[in-house]
Design an enzyme around this catalytic site. Sequence first.
Site, PDB file in Angstrom:
ATOM      1  N   HIS A 191      -0.449  77.272  31.388  1.00 24.52           N
ATOM      2  CA  HIS A 191      -0.623  78.189  30.252  1.00 24.52           C
ATOM      3  C   HIS A 191      -0.287  79.633  30.608  1.00 24.52           C
ATOM      4  O   HIS A 191      -0.296  80.489  29.733  1.00 24.52           O
ATOM      5  CB  HIS A 191      -2.033  78.112  29.632  1.00 24.52           C
ATOM      6  CG  HIS A 191      -2.279  76.866  28.853  1.00 24.52           C
ATOM      7  ND1 HIS A 191      -3.032  76.854  27.696  1.00 24.52           N
ATOM      8  CD2 HIS A 191      -1.874  75.584  29.047  1.00 24.52           C
ATOM      9  CE1 HIS A 191      -3.083  75.616  27.220  1.00 24.52           C
ATOM     10  NE2 HIS A 191      -2.381  74.826  28.033  1.00 24.52           N
TER      11      HIS A 191
ATOM     12  N   GLU B 260      -0.259  68.137  21.322  1.00 24.33           N
ATOM     13  CA  GLU B 260      -1.410  67.997  22.220  1.00 24.33           C
ATOM     14  C   GLU B 260      -2.191  69.288  22.315  1.00 24.33           C
ATOM     15  O   GLU B 260      -3.408  69.276  22.474  1.00 24.33           O
ATOM     16  CB  GLU B 260      -0.943  67.552  23.614  1.00 24.33           C
ATOM     17  CG  GLU B 260      -2.069  67.158  24.552  1.00 24.33           C
ATOM     18  CD  GLU B 260      -2.801  68.343  25.189  1.00 24.33           C
ATOM     19  OE1 GLU B 260      -4.020  68.249  25.410  1.00 24.33           O
ATOM     20  OE2 GLU B 260      -2.135  69.363  25.454  1.00 24.33           O
ATOM     21  N   GLU B 261      -1.498  70.419  22.220  1.00 23.08           N
ATOM     22  CA  GLU B 261      -2.166  71.713  22.357  1.00 23.08           C
ATOM     23  C   GLU B 261      -3.008  72.075  21.129  1.00 23.08           C
ATOM     24  O   GLU B 261      -3.723  73.070  21.147  1.00 23.08           O
ATOM     25  CB  GLU B 261      -1.128  72.821  22.610  1.00 23.08           C
ATOM     26  CG  GLU B 261      -0.323  72.663  23.892  1.00 23.08           C
ATOM     27  CD  GLU B 261      -1.146  72.853  25.148  1.00 23.08           C
ATOM     28  OE1 GLU B 261      -2.340  73.226  25.035  1.00 23.08           O
ATOM     29  OE2 GLU B 261      -0.616  72.625  26.240  1.00 23.08           O
TER      30      GLU B 261
ATOM     31  N   ASP C  31       4.811  69.151  23.062  1.00 23.50           N
ATOM     32  CA  ASP C  31       4.758  70.493  22.486  1.00 23.50           C
ATOM     33  C   ASP C  31       4.641  71.583  23.545  1.00 23.50           C
ATOM     34  O   ASP C  31       4.208  71.354  24.670  1.00 23.50           O
ATOM     35  CB  ASP C  31       3.611  70.610  21.482  1.00 23.50           C
ATOM     36  CG  ASP C  31       2.260  70.186  22.057  1.00 23.50           C
ATOM     37  OD1 ASP C  31       2.223  69.314  22.945  1.00 23.50           O
ATOM     38  OD2 ASP C  31       1.223  70.721  21.616  1.00 23.50           O
TER      39      ASP C  31
ATOM     40  N   ARG D 255      -9.840  60.886  39.275  1.00 25.09           N
ATOM     41  CA  ARG D 255     -11.246  60.558  39.508  1.00 25.09           C
ATOM     42  C   ARG D 255     -11.710  59.578  38.442  1.00 25.09           C
ATOM     43  O   ARG D 255     -11.221  59.574  37.311  1.00 25.09           O
ATOM     44  CB  ARG D 255     -12.142  61.791  39.522  1.00 25.09           C
ATOM     45  CG  ARG D 255     -12.171  62.584  38.245  1.00 25.09           C
ATOM     46  CD  ARG D 255     -13.085  63.807  38.379  1.00 25.09           C
ATOM     47  NE  ARG D 255     -14.481  63.464  38.444  1.00 25.09           N
ATOM     48  CZ  ARG D 255     -15.369  64.038  39.268  1.00 25.09           C
ATOM     49  NH1 ARG D 255     -14.987  64.986  40.089  1.00 25.09           N
ATOM     50  NH2 ARG D 255     -16.620  63.674  39.258  1.00 25.09           N
TER      51      ARG D 255
END
Length: 460
Positions: A414, A178-179, A112, A223
């Site tokens: 973004h 996902e957003e 998306d 990480r």
Amino acid sequence: MRLMPALLSSALLATPLFMTSHGAHAQAAPAGERPEVAAAAKSVQQKVVTWRRDFHQHPELSNREERTAAKVAEHLRALGLKPKVGIAHHGVVAIIQGGKPGPKVALRADMDALPVTEQVDLPFASKATATFRGETVGVMHACGHDAHTSILLGIADALVKMKADLPGSVMLVFQPSEEGAPDGEEGGASLMLEEGLFKDFKPDAMFGLHVFSTLPVGQIGVRQGPLMAASDKFTIKVKGRQTHGSRPWGGIDPIVAAADVIGTAQTIVSRRTDIAKLPAVVSFGAIKGGIRYNIIPDEVELVGTIRTFDEGMRQKIFGDLKNVAEHVSAANGATAEASVPDQGGNPVTVNDPALTARMIPSLKAVAGADNVIEPPLQMGAEDFSFYAKEVPSMFFFVGATAKGIDPVTAPSNHSPKFALDEASLDLGLRALLQVTLDYLHSPTGAVAVGDFEVGMSAGI
């Protein structure tokens, strides 16, 4: 949450060995890039770039990824696969079955775009528009999901060509939303899981990546343990009483009350949250109220986000923000309806420490040891976190900012000026493919004990 022990002997740290769960030594991942990875990357490089430019020029908002999903499914069928479509609205899933027995791996790409008007001068820049929260907005792949989708299509191409010699099987997950789903809708990773994504295929491990503006092209960031914050959306409606702007005493001004709420809410993190323990964020993203310069409206709506890494801190901030909204509004003579949170949020994205330690040599094999770094905790969030709660997972960042540009000041993900260096497509594909093949060809569950500081995240 499982974490690696913080204390290891210096002799053990100095030994570049792997240890199996039974204590026996196993060989480490290949020291260099697999030849089949280099060959595959060269073979599909131009395809991936072409796909990315097409998806970039034709972005679609969350839960609206119809064209993107159709293009993905079309290519998977052309490869001889049988994709399932329509999962969580527009999700596409396909399984590549290797010719030899082995483990199960899942790979995820999100599809998306965002309600952002592009400001990057590209021949394939987005001119698309859509309706979002009742307004006409520009639509742009300002987060790089076009790159993720294209990379996974390239990996599908490569894996299909080598499937006769492939041990195990690979699930390709092309995920919508996902957003975050639009107001009043469900979507994303959580809905894919609810609709049975892992019902018939439960992976032994899952991997995902994200292009990242704060890293230069050529670098990978990963990480162990917590990587990205939990995210929660909130909505606060401050209700007053309409009156003419010339006589505010004739009503109750929700704009002033809302401003007071916003100001006081800043003390939640700065004065009420132990940020010496872990970071937290409360941010307001939109204020909507009124329509004319000389009319005080009835209502002001505030929406924003909360980011945390600790569940206790998360719940406390929910309560504090609701308390501030209601009591500060009351002090102004107004009332508040505080939905904190107003829908299910994303949990913390946690990289399985043992899996991550095991796969870091694979990332170093393609990027170079000096180009794999441990980034700080990221306040951004990812709904990949839902998969990571179900199966051991690793999520990593791929540098997207061109050489010669300072990643610190480069337009961020973004931003309407977010600019992806397409060299990141090549590294992302090679890294994700190398990780996949190394895992499939090494089913022992070996854990790296000498190639990375496995104790760095143990206190988080």
